[in-house]
Motif scaffolding. Structure first.
Motif, short mmCIF file in Angstrom:
data_model
loop_
_atom_site.label_atom_id
_atom_site.label_comp_id
_atom_site.label_asym_id
_atom_site.label_seq_id
_atom_site.Cartn_x
_atom_site.Cartn_y
_atom_site.Cartn_z
N GLU A 1 0.62 -5.72 -3.15
CA GLU A 1 1.50 -4.57 -3.35
C GLU A 1 1.13 -3.74 -4.57
O GLU A 1 1.82 -2.77 -4.88
CB GLU A 1 2.95 -5.04 -3.46
CG GLU A 1 3.18 -6.08 -4.54
CD GLU A 1 4.57 -6.67 -4.52
OE1 GLU A 1 5.41 -6.18 -3.74
OE2 GLU A 1 4.84 -7.61 -5.30
N MET A 2 0.06 -4.06 -5.26
CA MET A 2 -0.39 -3.28 -6.41
C MET A 2 -1.55 -2.39 -5.99
O MET A 2 -2.18 -2.60 -4.95
CB MET A 2 -0.82 -4.23 -7.54
CG MET A 2 0.31 -5.09 -8.09
SD MET A 2 -0.28 -6.38 -9.24
CE MET A 2 -0.97 -5.35 -10.56
N PRO A 3 -1.87 -1.36 -6.77
CA PRO A 3 -3.00 -0.49 -6.44
C PRO A 3 -4.30 -1.27 -6.31
O PRO A 3 -4.46 -2.34 -6.91
CB PRO A 3 -3.05 0.49 -7.62
CG PRO A 3 -1.65 0.50 -8.15
CD PRO A 3 -1.13 -0.88 -7.97
N GLU A 4 -5.21 -0.74 -5.54
CA GLU A 4 -6.51 -1.37 -5.31
C GLU A 4 -7.22 -1.61 -6.63
O GLU A 4 -7.43 -0.69 -7.43
CB GLU A 4 -7.37 -0.47 -4.43
CG GLU A 4 -8.68 -1.07 -3.99
CD GLU A 4 -8.55 -1.85 -2.69
OE1 GLU A 4 -9.38 -2.73 -2.48
OE2 GLU A 4 -7.65 -1.56 -1.90
N SER A 5 -7.59 -2.86 -6.88
CA SER A 5 -8.27 -3.19 -8.13
C SER A 5 -8.97 -4.52 -8.00
O SER A 5 -8.39 -5.49 -7.50
CB SER A 5 -7.28 -3.25 -9.29
OG SER A 5 -7.93 -3.68 -10.48
N SER B 1 -2.58 -9.67 -5.55
CA SER B 1 -1.41 -8.92 -5.08
C SER B 1 -1.70 -8.19 -3.79
O SER B 1 -2.82 -7.70 -3.57
CB SER B 1 -0.96 -7.92 -6.15
OG SER B 1 0.13 -7.15 -5.69
N THR C 1 -6.36 -6.99 -6.32
CA THR C 1 -5.10 -6.47 -5.82
C THR C 1 -5.36 -5.36 -4.81
O THR C 1 -6.36 -4.65 -4.89
CB THR C 1 -4.22 -5.91 -6.96
OG1 THR C 1 -4.91 -4.82 -7.60
CG2 THR C 1 -3.95 -6.98 -8.01
N CYS C 2 -4.46 -5.24 -3.85
CA CYS C 2 -4.55 -4.19 -2.85
C CYS C 2 -3.13 -3.76 -2.50
O CYS C 2 -2.18 -4.53 -2.67
CB CYS C 2 -5.31 -4.66 -1.61
SG CYS C 2 -4.74 -6.22 -0.93
N PRO C 3 -2.93 -2.55 -2.01
CA PRO C 3 -1.58 -1.99 -1.93
C PRO C 3 -0.73 -2.47 -0.78
O PRO C 3 0.48 -2.38 -0.84
CB PRO C 3 -1.83 -0.48 -1.84
CG PRO C 3 -3.20 -0.34 -1.27
CD PRO C 3 -3.97 -1.52 -1.78
N GLU C 4 -1.31 -2.98 0.31
CA GLU C 4 -0.45 -3.36 1.42
C GLU C 4 -1.20 -4.24 2.42
O GLU C 4 -2.43 -4.24 2.49
CB GLU C 4 0.07 -2.13 2.16
CG GLU C 4 -1.01 -1.28 2.80
CD GLU C 4 -0.44 -0.04 3.46
OE1 GLU C 4 -1.08 0.43 4.41
OE2 GLU C 4 0.62 0.45 3.05
N THR D 1 2.79 -10.94 -4.87
CA THR D 1 2.05 -10.82 -6.12
C THR D 1 2.17 -12.13 -6.87
O THR D 1 3.27 -12.69 -6.98
CB THR D 1 2.58 -9.68 -7.00
OG1 THR D 1 2.39 -8.43 -6.33
CG2 THR D 1 1.85 -9.63 -8.34
#
Length: 313
Positions: free
Chosen positions: A226-230, A224, A151-154, A207
């Protein structure tokens, strides 16, 4: 042994930041030509020459293999065009946008007598190779649970990843990484989705969370924008659990890495998995024995993506 002569279609971020230099540095390879709509971008990659016409690359007499780094919807037509010109092809993931097209592409490669490889570069990272080896040999026992997230935010507005017609979406772009590891670790397992959650915008999944089940286990996958970097990877077996804790499970690049296996850890030296990928494909083209991701894995992941996309409650 004669070098394999490469051309590149596209000179976007990944070529600028990683794959262009990896191909220039790969043993047995020489980078002849790069094509991009913007000539200055193509010139900046550092090939022997730069052009704005993709056809000029696939038709070039001094090119043996093509690396395709275009937006997703452009993969299939340029794969087919390159192979029709007798060129070997490495194409960015997802190879195509459907299981049917993926099979058609590999069938065409077999008819043309050329190599077609999906560029899921993380599969050439020694840590991922070690995980797959542990799983397939049964060293961690029967796999009972699997957690893979990317996941990454944008994503920058205007990027093709946000356009449905261009094959956008988080599942195709980042969710595909854990799916490839899952398919590699359980090569003969039939998966079935049991739940899928999506958040969409303009028809594109920002997502996607999916649960896949098999006879003896369950996998949780998340991709995703739109979620925090993970980036997480945890594989629970009946004998041991394998864990990546550094939040770079699928994109570790030129950095030392650590893998936890039960109560012990293993360390891996910094590598450029992009370069290892190009070296392996180059070696195979030269007739040497080098591992490249087989069509079966690409086809299985294409099937999984389709099952997740089509899943309904």
């Amino acid at each position: 042994m004669t070098n394999v002569r490469w051309g590149i279609l596209g000179a976007g971020w990944i070529v600028q930041q990683a794959t262009g230099a990896a191909l220039r540095s790969a043993d047995g390879a020489s980078l002849q030509v790069v094509a991009a709509r913007d000539l200055s971008r193509a010139e900046s990659v550092g090939a022997a020459r730069a052009v704005t016409d993709y056809h000029a690359v696939i038709e070039a007499d001094d090119v043996d293999a093509i690396y395709i780094a275009l937006s997703n919807e452009a993969h299939l037509p340029w794969i087919m065009a390159a192979m029709e010109s007798g060129k070997h092809v490495v194409c960015e993931k997802p190879l195509t946008l459907s299981p049917q097209d993926t099979r058609s592409a590999f069938d065409a490669a077999e008819r043309a007598g050329v190599l077609l490889v999906e560029a899921v570069w993380s599969r050439w990272h020694p840590r991922i190779e070690r995980i797959v080896d542990l799983a397939r040999r049964g060293d961690i026992g029967e796999i009972e649970n699997f957690l893979g997230t990317f996941t990454c935010p944008e994503v920058t507005p205007g990027n093709y990843r946000l356009e449905v017609a261009r094959g956008g979406g988080a599942l195709f772009d980042v969710g595909i990484y854990p799916l490839h590891v899952l398919a590699a670790c359980l090569p003969n397992t039939a998966f079935r989705p049991s739940s899928v959650e999506r958040h969409e915008q303009d028809g594109v999944d920002l997502t996607t969370r999916a649960t896949l089940e098999w006879e003896h286990g369950r996998a949780s996958i998340a991709g995703s924008f739109e979620m925090p970097e993970s980036q997480r990877l945890v594989i629970g077996g009946s004998k041991a659990t394998v864990t990546i804790d550094d939040d770079q499970a699928f994109t570790s690049w030129k950095a030392p890495t650590v893998l936890t296996i039960g109560s012990r850890t293993e360390t891996f030296e910094p590598v450029d998995a992009y370069q290892r990928m190009f070296e392996a494909v180059t070696a195979r083209i030269q007739g040497l024995d080098a591992w490249v991701m087989p069509r079966e894995e690409s086809e299985r992941v294409a099937d999984l993506v389709s099952l997740i996309h089509e899943w309904q409650t």
